[in-house]
Design a protein around this motif. Structure first.
Motif, PDB file in Angstrom:
ATOM      1  N   TYR A   1       0.841  -1.205   0.000  1.00  0.00           N
ATOM      2  CA  TYR A   1       0.000   0.000   0.000  1.00  0.00           C
ATOM      3  C   TYR A   1       0.872   1.250   0.000  1.00  0.00           C
ATOM      4  O   TYR A   1       0.613   2.209  -0.736  1.00  0.00           O
ATOM      5  CB  TYR A   1      -0.948  -0.006   1.194  1.00  0.00           C
ATOM      6  N   GLY A   2       1.913   1.268   0.818  1.00  0.00           N
ATOM      7  CA  GLY A   2       2.799   2.423   0.895  1.00  0.00           C
ATOM      8  C   GLY A   2       3.526   2.688  -0.410  1.00  0.00           C
ATOM      9  O   GLY A   2       3.638   3.834  -0.851  1.00  0.00           O
TER      10      GLY A   2
ATOM     11  N   PHE B   1       1.130   4.176  -2.853  1.00  0.00           N
ATOM     12  CA  PHE B   1       0.817   5.560  -2.517  1.00  0.00           C
ATOM     13  C   PHE B   1       1.975   6.491  -2.890  1.00  0.00           C
ATOM     14  O   PHE B   1       1.748   7.592  -3.401  1.00  0.00           O
ATOM     15  CB  PHE B   1       0.467   5.706  -1.034  1.00  0.00           C
TER      16      PHE B   1
ATOM     17  N   ASP C   1       1.745   7.179  -6.495  1.00  0.00           N
ATOM     18  CA  ASP C   1       0.724   8.193  -6.768  1.00  0.00           C
ATOM     19  C   ASP C   1       1.232   9.595  -6.440  1.00  0.00           C
ATOM     20  O   ASP C   1       0.980  10.546  -7.183  1.00  0.00           O
ATOM     21  CB  ASP C   1      -0.544   7.930  -5.960  1.00  0.00           C
ATOM     22  N   CYS C   2       1.938   9.722  -5.335  1.00  0.00           N
ATOM     23  CA  CYS C   2       2.482  11.025  -4.934  1.00  0.00           C
ATOM     24  C   CYS C   2       3.466  11.545  -5.978  1.00  0.00           C
ATOM     25  O   CYS C   2       3.418  12.720  -6.359  1.00  0.00           O
ATOM     26  CB  CYS C   2       3.187  10.926  -3.588  1.00  0.00           C
TER      27      CYS C   2
ATOM     28  N   SER D   1      -3.262  13.129   0.395  1.00  0.00           N
ATOM     29  CA  SER D   1      -3.334  12.209   1.531  1.00  0.00           C
ATOM     30  C   SER D   1      -4.645  12.336   2.308  1.00  0.00           C
ATOM     31  O   SER D   1      -5.073  11.387   2.953  1.00  0.00           O
ATOM     32  CB  SER D   1      -2.141  12.392   2.462  1.00  0.00           C
TER      33      SER D   1
ATOM     34  N   LEU E   1      -5.054   4.575   7.806  1.00  0.00           N
ATOM     35  CA  LEU E   1      -4.545   4.866   6.468  1.00  0.00           C
ATOM     36  C   LEU E   1      -4.419   6.370   6.224  1.00  0.00           C
ATOM     37  O   LEU E   1      -3.499   6.816   5.539  1.00  0.00           O
ATOM     38  CB  LEU E   1      -5.419   4.215   5.400  1.00  0.00           C
ATOM     39  N   THR E   2      -5.317   7.165   6.789  1.00  0.00           N
ATOM     40  CA  THR E   2      -5.202   8.620   6.671  1.00  0.00           C
ATOM     41  C   THR E   2      -3.932   9.098   7.361  1.00  0.00           C
ATOM     42  O   THR E   2      -3.162   9.882   6.803  1.00  0.00           O
ATOM     43  CB  THR E   2      -6.436   9.308   7.274  1.00  0.00           C
TER      44      THR E   2
ATOM     45  N   ARG F   1      -0.881   7.888   5.334  1.00  0.00           N
ATOM     46  CA  ARG F   1      -0.692   8.665   4.110  1.00  0.00           C
ATOM     47  C   ARG F   1      -0.130  10.049   4.415  1.00  0.00           C
ATOM     48  O   ARG F   1       0.738  10.547   3.693  1.00  0.00           O
ATOM     49  CB  ARG F   1      -2.025   8.782   3.362  1.00  0.00           C
ATOM     50  N   GLN F   2      -0.602  10.695   5.479  1.00  0.00           N
ATOM     51  CA  GLN F   2      -0.099  12.020   5.845  1.00  0.00           C
ATOM     52  C   GLN F   2       1.388  11.958   6.196  1.00  0.00           C
ATOM     53  O   GLN F   2       2.181  12.775   5.729  1.00  0.00           O
ATOM     54  CB  GLN F   2      -0.877  12.581   7.031  1.00  0.00           C
TER      55      GLN F   2
ATOM     56  N   LEU G   1       3.567   9.584   5.450  1.00  0.00           N
ATOM     57  CA  LEU G   1       4.347   9.141   4.299  1.00  0.00           C
ATOM     58  C   LEU G   1       4.579  10.287   3.316  1.00  0.00           C
ATOM     59  O   LEU G   1       5.698  10.482   2.828  1.00  0.00           O
ATOM     60  CB  LEU G   1       3.649   7.973   3.608  1.00  0.00           C
ATOM     61  N   SER G   2       3.564  11.084   3.047  1.00  0.00           N
ATOM     62  CA  SER G   2       3.751  12.204   2.118  1.00  0.00           C
ATOM     63  C   SER G   2       4.687  13.265   2.709  1.00  0.00           C
ATOM     64  O   SER G   2       5.506  13.842   1.987  1.00  0.00           O
ATOM     65  CB  SER G   2       2.415  12.810   1.713  1.00  0.00           C
TER      66      SER G   2
END
Length: 176
Positions: A73-74, A77, A80-81, A102, A136-137, A140-141, A143-144
């Motif tokens: 998943y990471g 993502f 995508d980023c 994110s 996941l929120t 994602r935050q 990770l970005s």
């Protein structure tokens, strides 16, 4: 040569918190959410960023446990980023773009439009669904935010060409 798997597979504490077959691993984060704080200096987000470029060359990936699903998943993502960032994007613009990405509404395992439903089990009930969505929120935050730190390490005005070279690569021929 096989793909690189998560080092958190052997960690017995990492398999305690599962939603479906997705592991809720501890995170070093400044964002609020349901993830436990990580005690170590190395967490799953560091691992995703370290293994992204090497694993993005692989079309097949054997899943050996719940931590590998977090890694998949990471990596997707991050892909995508990177597709949202252009060579002329500054660090402040990238922060805005990736923060919005994110936090925007996204599908989770079990939703009809989640592209990897064959690899992930859906949450059992509404409380697990909300827990996974929150995790996941938060994931994602964080990770970005860390991705931006790595991409703009040399200059705040232009991203690293060594990261942007992977915008066309598709891990497992999938995208989120």
């Amino acid at each position: 040569m096989p793909a690189y798997h998560s080092t958190f597979l052997s960690d017995p504490a990492s398999n305690e918190r599962l939603v479906g077959n997705f592991s809720l691993l501890p995170l070093k984060t400044k964002f609020r959410g349901p993830a436990y704080p990580s005690d170590s200096d190395y967490d799953i987000i560091d691992e995703v960023l370290d293994l992204f470029r090497a694993n993005s060359f692989f079309k097949n990936f054997e899943i050996k446990g719940p931590a590998d699903r977090v890694l998949i998943y990471g990596i997707l993502f991050v892909s995508d980023c990177l597709s949202k960032i252009s060579p002329s994007t500054s660090a402040s613009e990238a922060t805005k773009i990736l923060t919005n990405l994110s936090l925007e509404n996204f599908a989770i395992p079990g939703d009809g439009n989640f592209p990897l439903n064959s690899l992930y089990q859906p949450p059992r009930d509404r409380s697990e669904h909300d827990l996974l969505k929150g995790y996941l929120t938060q994931f994602r935050q964080e990770l970005s935010a860390r991705l931006i730190q790595r991409i703009y390490v040399e200059s705040q005005s232009t991203p690293s060409k060594y990261w942007l070279a992977f915008t066309r690569r598709r891990f497992m021929n999938k995208s989120l």
